[in-house]
Write a protein that holds these residues in place. Structure first.
Motif, short mmCIF file in Angstrom:
data_model
loop_
_atom_site.label_atom_id
_atom_site.label_comp_id
_atom_site.label_asym_id
_atom_site.label_seq_id
_atom_site.Cartn_x
_atom_site.Cartn_y
_atom_site.Cartn_z
N ALA A 68 78.56 -3.54 -4.63
CA ALA A 68 78.42 -2.99 -3.27
C ALA A 68 76.97 -3.09 -2.78
N GLY A 69 76.17 -3.92 -3.41
CA GLY A 69 74.78 -4.07 -2.97
C GLY A 69 73.84 -4.04 -4.16
N ALA A 70 72.56 -4.06 -3.87
CA ALA A 70 71.58 -4.10 -4.96
C ALA A 70 71.48 -2.76 -5.69
N THR A 71 71.65 -1.68 -4.96
CA THR A 71 71.59 -0.36 -5.61
C THR A 71 72.63 -0.30 -6.72
N GLU A 72 73.84 -0.71 -6.41
CA GLU A 72 74.90 -0.65 -7.40
C GLU A 72 74.65 -1.65 -8.54
N ALA A 73 74.11 -2.81 -8.21
CA ALA A 73 73.80 -3.79 -9.26
C ALA A 73 72.76 -3.20 -10.22
N ASN A 74 71.73 -2.57 -9.66
CA ASN A 74 70.72 -1.92 -10.51
C ASN A 74 71.36 -0.81 -11.34
N ASP A 75 72.23 -0.04 -10.68
CA ASP A 75 72.90 1.08 -11.37
C ASP A 75 73.71 0.61 -12.57
N SER A 98 63.56 2.63 -5.14
CA SER A 98 64.04 3.93 -5.63
C SER A 98 65.34 3.82 -6.43
N SER A 99 66.12 2.76 -6.19
CA SER A 99 67.38 2.63 -6.94
C SER A 99 67.11 2.35 -8.42
N ILE A 100 65.89 2.02 -8.77
CA ILE A 100 65.47 1.93 -10.18
C ILE A 100 64.68 3.19 -10.54
N SER A 178 65.44 -7.81 -13.36
CA SER A 178 64.57 -7.99 -12.19
C SER A 178 65.37 -7.76 -10.91
N ASP A 179 64.87 -6.85 -10.09
CA ASP A 179 65.46 -6.60 -8.78
C ASP A 179 64.87 -7.66 -7.85
N ALA A 180 65.72 -8.62 -7.48
CA ALA A 180 65.23 -9.75 -6.68
C ALA A 180 65.78 -9.68 -5.25
N THR A 181 66.07 -8.45 -4.82
CA THR A 181 66.69 -8.22 -3.51
C THR A 181 65.88 -8.79 -2.34
N GLN A 182 64.56 -8.65 -2.40
CA GLN A 182 63.75 -9.12 -1.27
C GLN A 182 63.36 -10.60 -1.43
N ALA A 183 63.89 -11.22 -2.47
CA ALA A 183 63.50 -12.60 -2.75
C ALA A 183 64.58 -13.61 -2.35
N PHE A 201 70.82 -8.50 -6.28
CA PHE A 201 70.67 -9.08 -4.94
C PHE A 201 71.55 -8.32 -3.95
N SER A 202 71.18 -8.41 -2.67
CA SER A 202 71.97 -7.71 -1.66
C SER A 202 72.13 -8.59 -0.42
N ALA A 203 73.38 -8.73 0.04
CA ALA A 203 73.68 -9.69 1.12
C ALA A 203 72.99 -9.36 2.44
N HIS A 204 72.83 -8.06 2.74
CA HIS A 204 72.30 -7.73 4.07
C HIS A 204 70.81 -8.02 4.22
N LYS A 205 70.18 -8.45 3.12
CA LYS A 205 68.76 -8.84 3.23
C LYS A 205 68.65 -10.32 3.59
N PHE A 206 69.77 -11.06 3.49
CA PHE A 206 69.72 -12.48 3.89
C PHE A 206 70.79 -12.79 4.93
N ALA A 322 60.89 1.81 4.56
CA ALA A 322 61.91 2.76 4.99
C ALA A 322 63.31 2.31 4.64
N CYS A 323 63.55 1.94 3.39
CA CYS A 323 64.97 1.74 3.08
C CYS A 323 65.49 2.95 2.35
N SER A 324 64.79 4.07 2.44
CA SER A 324 65.33 5.29 1.85
C SER A 324 65.06 6.42 2.83
N1 PMP Z 1 66.01 -3.14 -4.13
C1 PMP Z 1 65.14 -3.51 -3.19
C2 PMP Z 1 63.85 -4.18 -3.58
C3 PMP Z 1 65.43 -3.28 -1.84
O1 PMP Z 1 64.55 -3.64 -0.89
C4 PMP Z 1 66.65 -2.67 -1.51
C5 PMP Z 1 67.01 -2.41 -0.06
N2 PMP Z 1 66.29 -1.41 0.53
C6 PMP Z 1 67.53 -2.29 -2.54
C7 PMP Z 1 67.17 -2.56 -3.84
C8 PMP Z 1 68.83 -1.63 -2.25
O2 PMP Z 1 69.72 -2.51 -1.65
P1 PMP Z 1 71.09 -1.97 -1.05
O3 PMP Z 1 70.72 -1.10 0.09
O4 PMP Z 1 71.79 -3.18 -0.59
O5 PMP Z 1 71.79 -1.25 -2.11
#
Ligand code: PMP
Length: 377
Positions: A68-75, A98-100, A178-183, A201-206, A322-324
């Motif tokens: 469901a996104g990078a947060t869940e992948a990290n989780d 913060s998700s890490i 490695s959280d590569a969400t912004q990459a 990775f998270s789709a809404h960043k690309f 401000a993603c939190s």
């Molecule tokens: N990791 C990084 C580096 C992010 O920038 C973000 C998005 N703010 C996330 C994780 C979390 O991504 P998502 O909101 O898709 O769970």
């Protein structure tokens, strides 16, 4: 003139991703776990989507989990630690999302030692990270591109330092995440070269939809805490969001195909902003940073005030990262780890770009920032 400059928080979905979403939602009504023919069609599309992602990331489809996104992948990666019979140590860079970083509470509560490594100016020193490793280290997590200031970590050097520690000390392998969400879709993400065990990775960043992402993971022993119907090989239970997954594939194809062209466009915008804002402190280092993120400071104004004043003029930028929700607290932790002067940290503004931004918008944003700065000096 107005402009959206908060693309590190989220991007606008691309037209073709949106179209794929709608078409898939219409044409694939069934649950991929159902065994009737409609279910099997949905399962086939899911499987094709996984193959396509694997090929775009130059890996095997068994290493790809839709989340469901990078947060869940990290989780998933962090929660897997909790299945271990004994607690150990984890090492995070101090500038993780913060998700890490927020895992430190539960891990510490359960007897784990959480060590965070400072990142002066936004960079982790591989030797300093290696010095934090102990016989009890089970996981190291270092992001590829930082979401607050855009610095790019040398993950290859960090991996080598960890692997050297393992061989010299005879320790069992340490999981490197490695959280590569912004990459992804912005800079080259070569998983083979990075050599990490897992990445998120998270789709809404690309320019894909929100609420869908990817976990790349090579460790068969990973077990999530989430229980359910066994989807995604048990790592991410719950009915798969097929329209979002298909739309993510479209967005990823587009982003990777246009990577170089987009990078050129965004680098030109970044260079223009750096030049126009040269009288202000520029926090994002010029070298080894993503061109998509430019963090500056208006020293006389708290971030929230600067953000609000720009918003009133039609420009969306972000106070810190401000993603939190608790921006201030979270930003402070990351800025501390960067050893950033507190006055600068508290007046920092993140401008995050997309190839859709124009030169005119950037000129207007720079003008607005300079006017605010000069009026409040
Ligand atoms: N990791 C990084 C580096 C992010 O920038 C973000 C998005 N703010 C996330 C994780 C979390 O991504 P998502 O909101 O898709 O769970």
């Amino acid at each position: 003139m107005s402009g959206y400059f908060d693309n590190a928080a989220t991007t606008v979905m691309s037209q073709s991703a949106l179209q794929t979403y709608v078409e898939t939602a219409r044409s694939y009504p069934a649950n991929p776990s159902s065994s009737h023919s409609e279910g099997r069609r949905a399962a086939a599309l899911l499987s094709q989507s996984r193959e396509r992602v694997a090929s775009l990331l130059k890996t095997e489809s068994e290493h790809i989990t839709f989340t469901a996104g990078a947060t869940e992948a990290n989780d998933i990666i962090l929660s897997s630690l909790l299945w271990r019979p004994q607690s150990g140590q984890v090492v995070f860079s101090g500038i993780e999302h913060s998700s890490i970083l927020q895992w430190n509470q539960l891990l510490a509560h359960l007897g784990w030692t959480v060590t965070t490594v400072a990142a002066p100016s936004g960079f982790i020193d591989p030797q300093q990270l290696a010095a934090a490793l102990t016989a009890k280290t089970r996981l190291v997590s270092v992001m590829l591109v930082n979401n607050t200031v855009g610095t790019i970590q040398d993950i290859g050097a960090i991996r080598s330092a960890v692997r050297r520690f393992e061989s010299e000390s005879g320790q069992p392998p340490i999981h490197i995440h490695s959280d590569a969400t912004q990459a992804l879709g912005k800079i080259d993400v070569d998983l083979a070269h990075l050599g990490v065990d897992s990445a998120s990775f998270s789709a809404h960043k690309f320019h894909g939809p929100r609420g869908v992402g990817i976990l790349y993971n090579t460790k068969a022993s990973t077990q999530s805490l989430s229980r359910g119907g066994g989807q995604e090989r048990g790592l991410r239970a719950g009915t798969e969001n097929l329209p979002a997954i298909a739309a993510m594939v479209t967005a990823l194809e587009e982003a990777i195909e246009a990577l170089e062209e987009n990078r050129r466009t965004v680098t030109a915008l970044n260079t223009l902003l750096r030049f126009r804002l040269r009288e202000l402190p520029i926090i994002t280092p010029e070298e080894q940073s993503s061109p998509y993120i430019l963090t500056i400071a208006i020293p006389s104004l708290p971030s929230e005030v600067g953000e609000r004043m720009l918003s009133d003029r039609g420009f969306s930028v972000s106070a810190g990262s401000a993603c939190s929700h608790n921006v201030r607290q979270k930003g402070a932790m990351v800025h501390n780890a960067m050893r950033l002067d507190s006055r600068l940290a508290e007046s920092s503004l993140r401008i995050s770009l997309s190839p859709d931004n124009t030169t005119e918008e950037c000129e207007a944003l720079a003008e607005a920032i300079l006017t605010i700065h000069r009026n409040h000096r």
